[in-house]
Design a protein around this motif. Structure first.
Motif, mmCIF file in Angstrom:
data_model
loop_
_atom_site.group_PDB
_atom_site.id
_atom_site.type_symbol
_atom_site.label_atom_id
_atom_site.label_comp_id
_atom_site.label_asym_id
_atom_site.label_seq_id
_atom_site.Cartn_x
_atom_site.Cartn_y
_atom_site.Cartn_z
ATOM 1 N N ASP A 65 -2.268 -11.507 3.860
ATOM 2 C CA ASP A 65 -3.475 -12.131 3.346
ATOM 3 C C ASP A 65 -3.252 -13.638 3.244
ATOM 4 O OD1 ASP A 65 -6.212 -11.466 1.883
ATOM 5 O OD2 ASP A 65 -5.213 -13.068 0.748
ATOM 6 N N CYS A 71 0.670 -10.029 -0.261
ATOM 7 C CA CYS A 71 -0.150 -8.838 -0.075
ATOM 8 C C CYS A 71 -0.562 -8.762 1.394
ATOM 9 C CB CYS A 71 -1.392 -8.884 -0.969
ATOM 10 S SG CYS A 71 -1.020 -8.960 -2.740
ATOM 11 N N LEU A 91 -5.857 -3.316 1.509
ATOM 12 C CA LEU A 91 -4.978 -4.389 1.044
ATOM 13 C C LEU A 91 -3.989 -3.799 0.056
ATOM 14 C CD1 LEU A 91 -4.338 -7.487 0.990
ATOM 15 C CD2 LEU A 91 -5.809 -7.593 -1.048
ATOM 16 N N ASN A 93 -0.045 -4.468 -2.075
ATOM 17 C CA ASN A 93 0.989 -5.442 -2.445
ATOM 18 C C ASN A 93 2.315 -5.033 -1.836
ATOM 19 O OD1 ASN A 93 2.019 -3.384 -4.074
ATOM 20 N ND2 ASN A 93 1.178 -4.237 -5.969
ATOM 21 N N SER A 94 3.360 -5.800 -2.128
ATOM 22 C CA SER A 94 4.656 -5.564 -1.505
ATOM 23 C C SER A 94 5.282 -4.237 -1.921
ATOM 24 C CB SER A 94 5.616 -6.717 -1.810
ATOM 25 O OG SER A 94 5.760 -6.876 -3.204
ATOM 26 N N LEU A 99 -4.626 -2.465 -3.535
ATOM 27 C CA LEU A 99 -5.376 -3.416 -4.347
ATOM 28 C C LEU A 99 -6.845 -3.464 -3.951
ATOM 29 C CD1 LEU A 99 -2.815 -6.363 -4.237
ATOM 30 C CD2 LEU A 99 -2.978 -4.535 -5.941
ATOM 31 N N SER A 114 6.946 -4.763 4.300
ATOM 32 C CA SER A 114 6.973 -5.711 3.181
ATOM 33 C C SER A 114 8.263 -6.509 3.167
ATOM 34 C CB SER A 114 6.788 -4.971 1.858
ATOM 35 O OG SER A 114 7.861 -4.071 1.614
#
Length: 268
Positions: A65, A71, A91, A93-94, A99, A114
């Motif tokens: 992103d 993310c 979407l 996160n690591s 999310l 990630s």
């Protein structure tokens, strides 16, 4: 002389500055850049589906992103590549926590992706699929040889991850894969497949496609005889000409134009 026809006057060349040549776009806002990356991600997944890179629920492309840089947008777990639209993308996160989106993500995929993204802040996109010829090359535990112009793009710019420990499910395995990749554009995961990165979705997707085809050519050439290697100096020179992400982006544009014209619903 008076009776000799001179013929029609040939057209004048069009001034170079009036010719259209696509280059990576510049964005006026983070929202515009986010939309662009998501569109390119959905398009790349459709293209990978067309080319047969999908294998069950394996295979994934991630795009960082532009605002929340830890993310990543990714294809939904279990959704066929040819069906993915922009609005389907997830979407996460690591840690692989969703999310934004309605679907799960492939946790094994995120374990690797990630860590690669974390180790390579210059990378926008990571592509990994279980393609047939990439898996065949990986089963040999070999790198691409400089035997064609296309394979020279990877010369001394890809590596072999020599361990196979099953499905990658822990962060430490992801860190080892990221370390093996280093600053290169691609990785052969032994007994597993191929992984490529780029400073755009377009570049990462093109490198994966080109690496898969180069793997196919190498396997065919070796089956037919003894391939002739391009010498070191010529291979390096070719890589310097063709091995950059901008060249990958340019090479990818016909594929992008084709998929968006033939399947415009991917943009919804």
């Amino acid at each position: 002389m008076h009776g000799t026809p001179l013929g029609p006057t040939p057209p004048m060349p069009v001034p170079t500055e009036k010719l259209h040549f696509a280059m990576p776009p510049m964005h006026d806002s983070v929202e515009e850049e986010r939309r662009h990356r998501k569109e390119r991600l959905a398009g790349a997944l459709r293209i990978f589906g067309r080319l047969g890179f999908e294998d069950g629920v394996s295979g994934h492309i991630t795009a960082r992103d532009p605002e929340f840089t830890d993310c990543f947008w990714v294809n939904p777990f279990g959704m066929p590549f040819p069906h993915v639209t922009v609005s389907d993308l997830v979407l996460a996160n690591s840690d692989g926590q969703v999310l934004d989106g309605r679907y799960h993500v492939n946790q094994a995929a995120f374990t690797v992706h990630s860590q690669v993204h974390a180790a390579r802040p210059d990378v926008v996109a990571v592509a990994h699929c279980h393609s047939v010829h990439g898996r065949a090359l990986s089963a040999l535990g070999e790198l691409l040889d400089p035997i064609t112009q296309e394979s020279c793009a990877f010369y001394e710019d890809h590596a072999l991850y020599e361990a196979y420990t099953g499905v990658a499910v822990d962060a430490e395995e992801g860190r080892r894969i990221a370390a093996a990749l280093g600053s290169r554009k691609a990785l052969v995961l032994r007994n597993h497949g191929l992984l490529t990165v780029g400073d755009s979705v377009d570049a990462a997707a093109w490198w994966f496609l080109s690496m898969e085809r180069s793997s196919q050519v190498q396997l065919l050439a070796r089956a037919a005889g003894r391939p002739v290697l391009i010498d070191h100096r010529a291979a390096v020179a070719t890589r310097e000409q063709l091995g950059g992400d901008l060249v990958a982006w340019i090479n990818y544009q016909p594929l992008w134009q084709d998929i968006t014209r033939s399947e415009p619903d991917l943009l919804t």
